[in-house]
Design a protein around this motif. Structure first.
Motif, mmCIF file in Angstrom:
data_model
loop_
_atom_site.group_PDB
_atom_site.id
_atom_site.type_symbol
_atom_site.label_atom_id
_atom_site.label_comp_id
_atom_site.label_asym_id
_atom_site.label_seq_id
_atom_site.Cartn_x
_atom_site.Cartn_y
_atom_site.Cartn_z
ATOM 1 N N THR A 53 -0.688 31.155 -18.142
ATOM 2 C CA THR A 53 -1.806 30.249 -17.860
ATOM 3 C C THR A 53 -2.935 30.399 -18.883
ATOM 4 O O THR A 53 -4.032 29.878 -18.687
ATOM 5 C CB THR A 53 -2.352 30.474 -16.438
ATOM 6 N N MET A 60 0.714 25.675 -18.458
ATOM 7 C CA MET A 60 -0.488 24.846 -18.508
ATOM 8 C C MET A 60 -0.226 23.340 -18.449
ATOM 9 O O MET A 60 -0.978 22.623 -17.770
ATOM 10 C CB MET A 60 -1.329 25.207 -19.730
ATOM 11 N N ILE A 63 0.319 22.543 -14.795
ATOM 12 C CA ILE A 63 -0.900 22.762 -14.008
ATOM 13 C C ILE A 63 -1.891 21.625 -14.241
ATOM 14 O O ILE A 63 -2.480 21.085 -13.294
ATOM 15 C CB ILE A 63 -1.525 24.125 -14.365
ATOM 16 N N MET A 78 -6.189 28.099 -17.957
ATOM 17 C CA MET A 78 -6.550 27.770 -16.584
ATOM 18 C C MET A 78 -7.914 28.343 -16.240
ATOM 19 O O MET A 78 -8.221 29.495 -16.568
ATOM 20 C CB MET A 78 -5.499 28.316 -15.612
ATOM 21 N N LEU A 101 4.187 28.180 -10.772
ATOM 22 C CA LEU A 101 4.160 29.529 -11.342
ATOM 23 C C LEU A 101 5.402 30.355 -11.014
ATOM 24 O O LEU A 101 5.932 31.064 -11.888
ATOM 25 C CB LEU A 101 2.918 30.279 -10.878
#
Length: 211
Positions: A53, A60, A63, A78, A101
């Motif tokens: 992250t 990423m 996310i 993040m 994740l």
């Protein structure tokens, strides 16, 4: 140390995969450092989660797509504080993050384990909560402490407010659930570092058992 269930022989220790877990402020990281110093290979799932992250991290793009730009920091990694707020307030957001994740962390863990030799220790803070991890390790070692001690330690080391620490504790499995899942429990309430190291080295799957 208590709740010891299984005592492998020296040859078995060479093949063991240990799941190490404990609540925040329990001393789990200190136990991990002792095991590493004594020859174990550590695979830290939190460190892997942080790595994927970071800016240009493997997780990423997913996310950003799932949560939008508000959780992406200026450097492209993040925004951990923002994400922490989201997942504490919204269980659906927590599940979306875990769905991104967990597969990536699992794949990296297995790649590192395949390259390791000797005793392998998986540091998994949410081992009990995830459920799937119990089937992936041979033994579970729990580092335990009372909630009062957890709170005191975390406030002292991190500067978090007591309310923030209690919120994290509330998100984690209760002590009773962790202890029930354990093959061995180290109660790290009043132990000095030297006493804690002795407890670790008394484990039948400690690296010294192979010598």
């Amino acid at each position: 140390m208590d709740s010891l269930r299984l005592s492998p022989g020296p040859a078995d220790v060479l093949r063991l995969r240990i799941g190490l877990t404990g609540g925040i402020g329990s001393g789990k990281s200190t136990v991990a450092s002792i095991l590493v110093a004594d020859g174990a290979t550590l695979i830290d799932t939190d460190a892997i989660a942080r790595a994927i992250t970071l800016p240009r991290g493997a997780a990423m793009p997913a996310i950003a797509a799932a949560f939008g730009p508000s959780v992406v920091a200026a450097d492209g990694g993040m925004d951990r504080a923002r994400m922490r707020e989201l997942v504490f307030a919204d269980s659906a957001a927590k599940q979306r993050l875990e769905a991104i994740l967990h597969p990536a962390i699992g794949a990296e863990c297995e790649a590192r384990a395949a390259a390791a030799t000797g005793l392998i220790v998986f540091d998994v803070p949410l081992l009990v909560e995830s459920k799937r991890w119990r089937a992936l390790v041979d033994r579970v070692l729990v580092v335990d402490a009372t909630e009062e001690t957890q709170l005191r330690r975390v406030v002292a080391r991190s500067g978090w407010t007591p309310e923030a620490v209690l919120a994290v504790i509330a998100q984690q499995a209760p002590r009773s659930a962790r202890r029930a899942a354990a093959d061995a429990v180290i109660f790290n309430e009043t132990l000095s570092f030297e006493e804690l190291a002795l407890e670790v080295r008394a484990l039948p799957w400690h690296p010294a058992a192979t010598r």
